[in-house]
Design a protein around this motif. Structure first.
Motif, PDB file in Angstrom:
ATOM      1  N   TYR A 153       0.696  -1.396  -0.034  1.00  0.00           N
ATOM      2  CA  TYR A 153       0.239   0.207  -0.359  1.00  0.00           C
ATOM      3  C   TYR A 153       1.219   1.128  -0.077  1.00  0.00           C
ATOM      4  O   TYR A 153      -0.156   2.315  -0.392  1.00  0.00           O
ATOM      5  CB  TYR A 153      -1.390   0.161   1.072  1.00  0.00           C
ATOM      6  N   CYS A 163      -1.883   2.616  11.522  1.00  0.00           N
ATOM      7  CA  CYS A 163      -3.259   1.681  11.605  1.00  0.00           C
ATOM      8  C   CYS A 163      -4.705   2.293  11.845  1.00  0.00           C
ATOM      9  O   CYS A 163      -4.435   1.912  13.151  1.00  0.00           O
ATOM     10  CB  CYS A 163      -3.483   0.689  11.093  1.00  0.00           C
ATOM     11  N   ASN A 202      -3.287  -6.390  12.350  1.00  0.00           N
ATOM     12  CA  ASN A 202      -3.719  -5.001  12.186  1.00  0.00           C
ATOM     13  C   ASN A 202      -3.929  -4.965  14.062  1.00  0.00           C
ATOM     14  O   ASN A 202      -5.368  -4.049  13.991  1.00  0.00           O
ATOM     15  CB  ASN A 202      -4.895  -4.438  11.307  1.00  0.00           C
ATOM     16  N   HIS A 250     -11.684   1.731   7.011  1.00  0.00           N
ATOM     17  CA  HIS A 250     -12.017   3.474   7.104  1.00  0.00           C
ATOM     18  C   HIS A 250     -11.802   3.521   5.176  1.00  0.00           C
ATOM     19  O   HIS A 250     -12.237   3.818   4.139  1.00  0.00           O
ATOM     20  CB  HIS A 250     -11.868   4.466   6.936  1.00  0.00           C
ATOM     21  N   HIS A 279     -11.309   0.518   2.765  1.00  0.00           N
ATOM     22  CA  HIS A 279     -12.042  -0.526   2.423  1.00  0.00           C
ATOM     23  C   HIS A 279     -13.068  -0.369   2.869  1.00  0.00           C
ATOM     24  O   HIS A 279     -14.345  -0.333   1.624  1.00  0.00           O
ATOM     25  CB  HIS A 279     -11.722  -1.755   2.995  1.00  0.00           C
ATOM     26  N   GLU A 322     -12.096  -6.963   3.851  1.00  0.00           N
ATOM     27  CA  GLU A 322     -11.668  -5.847   4.646  1.00  0.00           C
ATOM     28  C   GLU A 322     -13.011  -4.762   4.392  1.00  0.00           C
ATOM     29  O   GLU A 322     -13.551  -4.395   5.104  1.00  0.00           O
ATOM     30  CB  GLU A 322     -10.720  -4.703   5.158  1.00  0.00           C
ATOM     31  N   GLU A 347      -6.983  -1.086  -1.595  1.00  0.00           N
ATOM     32  CA  GLU A 347      -6.353  -0.032  -1.596  1.00  0.00           C
ATOM     33  C   GLU A 347      -5.419   0.389  -2.675  1.00  0.00           C
ATOM     34  O   GLU A 347      -4.431  -0.749  -3.001  1.00  0.00           O
ATOM     35  CB  GLU A 347      -5.268   0.067  -0.456  1.00  0.00           C
ATOM     36  N   CYS A 352      -4.956   5.004   1.519  1.00  0.00           N
ATOM     37  CA  CYS A 352      -4.909   5.802   3.009  1.00  0.00           C
ATOM     38  C   CYS A 352      -3.329   6.065   3.201  1.00  0.00           C
ATOM     39  O   CYS A 352      -2.725   6.583   2.523  1.00  0.00           O
ATOM     40  CB  CYS A 352      -4.045   4.065   3.266  1.00  0.00           C
ATOM     41  N   MET A 371      -0.348   5.137   5.211  1.00  0.00           N
ATOM     42  CA  MET A 371       1.077   4.627   4.310  1.00  0.00           C
ATOM     43  C   MET A 371       1.546   5.343   3.317  1.00  0.00           C
ATOM     44  O   MET A 371       2.523   5.461   3.372  1.00  0.00           O
ATOM     45  CB  MET A 371       0.218   3.516   3.314  1.00  0.00           C
TER      46      MET A 371
HETATM   47  S1  SF4 Z   1      -5.337   0.299   4.621  1.00  0.00           S
HETATM   48 FE1  SF4 Z   1      -4.597   1.631   5.956  1.00  0.00          FE
HETATM   49  S2  SF4 Z   1      -6.692   1.930   7.435  1.00  0.00           S
HETATM   50 FE2  SF4 Z   1      -7.189   0.623   6.124  1.00  0.00          FE
HETATM   51  S3  SF4 Z   1      -6.377  -1.397   7.340  1.00  0.00           S
HETATM   52 FE3  SF4 Z   1      -4.339  -0.964   5.894  1.00  0.00          FE
HETATM   53  S4  SF4 Z   1      -3.073   0.884   7.127  1.00  0.00           S
HETATM   54 FE4  SF4 Z   1      -5.113   0.172   8.462  1.00  0.00          FE
END
Ligand code: SF4
Length: 304
Positions: A25, A85, A113, A172, A174, A199, A234, A259, A262
């Motif tokens: 990501y 996260c 996570n 948030h 996904h 997710e 993502e 994200c 990331m």
């Molecule tokens: S995309 Fe970002 S907010 Fe979603 S689980 Fe992965 S690190 Fe967490």
């Protein structure tokens, strides 16, 4: 990327005996300079096995913590210490204790996570690529799945022989992928297959031709005879999808598949972290020891 930047990174890596791990990501230009790029499961295996003195993690904080827990003798450095996260903080220890009291035979299954503190209270960790396999292998029938509600429900659907208690955590990014937007994308690209991360919400997963982790999605698209895909995860994954499949087409569902945490990782921060070997991931011995057991159990049950 400038050649000068690449030379600097390679020189510093050699000098410090460092290895760079990056999640799918992060930005493509960061993935391009990493020694290993992958999903959380793959990166945790690499962290556990590497001979390098320093692990530089290009990802969010729970990933760096897992690397430190699995390789406590190594110096684990984050490219950006503020990359975190939100889902990792969506469950509290008290909630786990409460459920354990109510259901004494429950197994607490903790998505990676999550913070190191939460892992200390879990029976086993899982990633999205091994969750079904790991939970299936557990002797316990009752499962408390934390923190992600959507991944928990997806795993429960695959394992009707188990009884699940869900928590209300979510990603948030996904969750922002809406069913209506996927339907619109399918109308715009009728030949495209829908590939979704677990997710995502259940009403999105119902539209998917394939459901899997980031590495699962990349493998599926790469092996598929199909030429077009709608991607429900993502956007950073588009880099590797494009690298492996330059002649295939990949469509996003909407602009919010992004994200921000990331995307905090930049090449300048990578260089800075290699130069200073800071910011380091620091965890106390007791936390590391307690959190190592569920991570090690995951690696064992998932079959390294
Ligand atoms: S995309 Fe970002 S907010 Fe979603 S689980 Fe992965 S690190 Fe967490």
């Amino acid at each position: 990327m400038e050649k000068e930047m690449l030379d600097t990174i390679n020189k510093l890596k050699k000098e410090k005996n460092a290895v760079i791990l990056a999640h799918y990501y992060v930005d493509g230009e960061v993935q391009a300079i990493a020694d290993y790029v992958g999903d959380s499961f793959y990166l945790s295996r690499i962290a556990a096995e590497t001979d390098a003195d320093v692990i530089l993690f290009c990802g969010v904080s729970f990933m760096g913590e897992s690397a430190k827990i699995l390789s406590p003798e190594k110096r684990v450095v984050m490219a950006d210490e503020l990359a975190d996260c939100p889902m990792a903080h969506m469950v509290e220890l008290e909630k786990i204790q409460e459920v354990r009291q109510q259901y004494p035979d429950v197994a607490v299954v903790c998505y990676v996570n999550s913070t190191a503190e939460i892992k200390t209270a879990a029976d086993v960790c899982v990633t999205s690529s091994n969750a079904v396999k790991v939970v299936k292998a557990l002797p316990a029938k009752q499962i408390f799945f934390v923190p992600d509600n959507n991944l928990g429900r997806y795993v429960a659907d695959q394992l009707p022989e188990k009884e699940f208690i869900f928590h209300d955590g979510f990603c948030h990014v996904h969750v922002s992928i809406q069913r209506e937007a996927v339907i619109k994308a399918k109308e715009a690209h009728p030949e495209a297959l829908v590939l979704a991360h677990p997710e995502c919400t259940q009403d999105v997963l119902e539209l998917a031709d394939y459901i899997g982790s980031t590495s699962g999605i990349i493998d599926y698209a790469t092996k598929s005879q199909n030429r077009e895909f709608i991607i429900c995860t993502e956007m950073g994954i588009f880099y590797e999808l494009g690298q492996k499949n330059p002649d295939k087409r990949f469509y996003a569902v909407g602009h919010r598949q992004f994200c921000h945490n990331m995307k905090r990782i930049t090449l300048d921060k990578v260089v800075n972290a290699l130069e200073t070997l800071e910011p380091q991931v620091l965890l106390d011995e007791k936390t590391m020891e307690a959190a190592r057991a569920p991570l090690a159990r995951m690696l064992e049950l998932a079959g390294k």
